[in-house]
Enzyme design. Structure first.
Site, PDB file in Angstrom:
ATOM      1  N   LYS A 107     -35.689 -36.751  15.086  1.00  0.00           N
ATOM      2  CA  LYS A 107     -36.871 -35.985  14.682  1.00  0.00           C
ATOM      3  C   LYS A 107     -36.455 -34.883  13.708  1.00  0.00           C
ATOM      4  O   LYS A 107     -35.505 -34.148  13.959  1.00  0.00           O
ATOM      5  CB  LYS A 107     -37.527 -35.377  15.928  1.00  0.00           C
ATOM      6  N   ASP A 119     -43.483 -32.095   5.112  1.00  0.00           N
ATOM      7  CA  ASP A 119     -42.195 -32.067   4.417  1.00  0.00           C
ATOM      8  C   ASP A 119     -41.136 -32.907   5.120  1.00  0.00           C
ATOM      9  O   ASP A 119     -39.982 -32.945   4.684  1.00  0.00           O
ATOM     10  CB  ASP A 119     -41.694 -30.626   4.258  1.00  0.00           C
ATOM     11  N   ARG A 170     -34.037 -37.720  20.060  1.00  0.00           N
ATOM     12  CA  ARG A 170     -34.851 -38.051  21.234  1.00  0.00           C
ATOM     13  C   ARG A 170     -34.566 -39.493  21.633  1.00  0.00           C
ATOM     14  O   ARG A 170     -34.473 -40.369  20.769  1.00  0.00           O
ATOM     15  CB  ARG A 170     -36.333 -37.877  20.899  1.00  0.00           C
ATOM     16  N   ASP A 246     -52.320 -41.124  19.423  1.00  0.00           N
ATOM     17  CA  ASP A 246     -50.999 -41.445  18.868  1.00  0.00           C
ATOM     18  C   ASP A 246     -49.875 -40.781  19.642  1.00  0.00           C
ATOM     19  O   ASP A 246     -48.703 -41.103  19.427  1.00  0.00           O
ATOM     20  CB  ASP A 246     -50.925 -41.056  17.383  1.00  0.00           C
TER      21      ASP A 246
END
Length: 478
Positions: A107, A119, A170, A246
């Site tokens: 991430k 970004d 993660r 989501d």
């Protein structure tokens, strides 16, 4: 030991991703890694000794084949269209010795085709929060993604202020989301929705693969997993803050820690996300939102699963939720049996706590010290309306006596389900502020403490939050 990575997602679901590599940060450096989890995954310690490396997206391990996934979703109840991994990259799927797999998802890995106006970066603040939250939830026994490492850097990232860019590794058995299914349903590509369902069943519900009723049975289990997860959130006082479709895991994992919060004062309508102006994702609305999200998932399956079968599964949600919630709350109250007055006693306690703004975690932990034949309780001093507490406490002790269980046995049970320590926002904020100044001591100290949430402590980790630490609302910016 050589780690083994496979490419199931890349090979079997070609329409669901874009292949690309991470974009490294400037002067990236590893500031924390999860030794216990690394050992579980058989990751050599040497990988944590060679700079940022794979943890900062600077190198890839043999067999990794990085990609960004596309998905869509409903956000705050409104169809948002295409979303996707805007700053995360799935580096690979690790094949473990027992035949299961673990996604490695980086991430903050840089721009992807799904970054929209973003970004592609994450900031140190949000990576620390997610690492702390996911590990806290794991040690509370709640299904969740896990955090493997944090990298910080000299790259500036612009949010409300300028913050240091960071990356979080993660890991999870799968990052399958409700939004993956919505993406292809709303593109009118039901065959790709079916491919996703087949992929899920083949790899995560393999016992159903040859069953002619596999889709119904699979969706019923997704409903049950979701109901169980939400019940567990409610019992520990966890508010997710942004339950968009989501952000819903198909496997029933807690996914995407953003503006989350654990209850300090017991406030059923607690809103932890300062962008949630209508309170859609308030603490007490989470069970209803999860069901709404399951309805959205069911809709995507309707081209190839009978509507009656989908509705039957959805109708089971509330009973599964209440069963799991009831079982855990009886344990939190120390009840060994189920009696008809249990719900009334719990609701009366909640009413008293809400009026007095009692601390949720401390109240149940202190209740664990109750002696059924003694009217004395340290919890009494936590209430202003002593008469109301005394009345409830007398009836509560009478209920305990019905079970004919010793105080020591019951107290042991209660202390195993009523944590002394949860990740309060102020604790996370203190660790973040120190880390942003270059001091990682509190980050490591807090991580270590969160590994033992049910152990007695006498430090400020288990005290009431200071005035500045109450009602810390958090934004979605990360």
């Amino acid at each position: 030991m050589t780690l083994s990575f496979i490419t199931r997602w890349r090979d079997e679901l070609p329409a669901t991703y874009t292949a690309l590599s991470p974009t490294p940060l400037n002067n990236a450096r590893l500031i924390w890694h999860n030794t216990e989890l690394a050992n579980t995954l058989s990751i050599p310690s040497s990988l944590f000794k060679n700079g940022a490396g794979v943890w900062g997206g600077e190198t890839l391990l043999p067999g990794m084949s990085p990609l960004a996934q596309v998905y869509s979703g409903h956000q705050f109840g409104v169809w948002a269209g295409q979303l996707g991994d805007g700053r995360g990259i799935l580096l690979g799927e690790q094949l473990l010795a027992d035949g299961t797999t673990m996604d490695w998802h980086l991430k903050g890995a840089g721009l992807t085709p799904y970054s929209r106006m973003g970004d592609g970066r994450a900031v140190l603040r949000s990576t620390i929060r997610e690492s702390l939250a996911s590990e806290a939830m794991h040690y509370l026994g709640i299904p969740t993604t896990r955090a493997l490492s944090i990298v910080t850097s000299d790259s500036p990232v612009y949010r409300e202020t300028v913050e240091p860019g960071a990356m979080l590794m993660r890991v999870a058995p799968s990052h399958l989301r409700f939004g993956h299914f919505e993406h292809f349903y709303y593109r009118r590509e039901p065959e790709k929705v079916r491919q996703l369902a087949d992929f899920a069943i083949r790899h995560y519900w393999s016992y159903l693969e040859d069953d002619e009723d596999k889709y119904r049975l699979w969706f019923s289990d997704v409903v049950a997993r979701t109901a169980s997860l939400i019940a567990q959130w409610q019992t520990v006082g966890f508010a997710h803050g942004v339950m968009n479709t989501d952000n819903m895991s198909l496997l029933g994992l807690t996914l995407d820690y953003g503006p989350f919060g654990f209850l300090d004062d017991y406030e059923p309508g607690f809103i932890c996300n300062h962008s949630d102006h209508q309170g859609r994702y308030s603490f007490d609305n989470q069970p209803a939102v999860a069901l709404w999200n399951l309805h959205r998932l069911a809709q995507t399956l309707s081209p190839f699963v009978a509507v009656d079968a989908l509705n039957e599964a959805l109708d089971s949600y509330q009973q599964v939720l209440l069963t799991h919630y009831g079982q855990r709350m009886r344990q939190k109250l120390g009840f060994m049996t189920e009696q008809k007055e249990d719900n009334a006693l719990l609701n009366e306690l909640f009413s008293l706590m809400a009026r007095e703004r009692s601390d949720y975690t401390r109240t149940f932990r202190m209740l664990s010290l109750t002696e059924q034949h003694s009217a004395a309780s340290p919890l009494r001093d936590e209430f202003i309306d002593r008469a109301a507490f005394d009345d409830w406490f007398a009836r509560y002790r009478g209920r305990l006596q019905q079970d004919e269980v010793s105080d020591s046995e019951r107290q042991q049970l209660m202390q195993s389900v009523n944590p002394a320590l949860v990740l309060r926002n102020w604790l996370a904020q203190r660790a973040i502020e120190a880390a942003e100044k270059g001091d990682m001591t509190e980050l490591h100290r807090l991580h270590e403490a969160l590994r033992n949430p049910f152990s007695d402590r006498d430090d400020d980790y288990v005290s009431r939050p200071p005035d500045w630490g109450k009602r810390l609302e958090v934004s979605c910016s990360s």
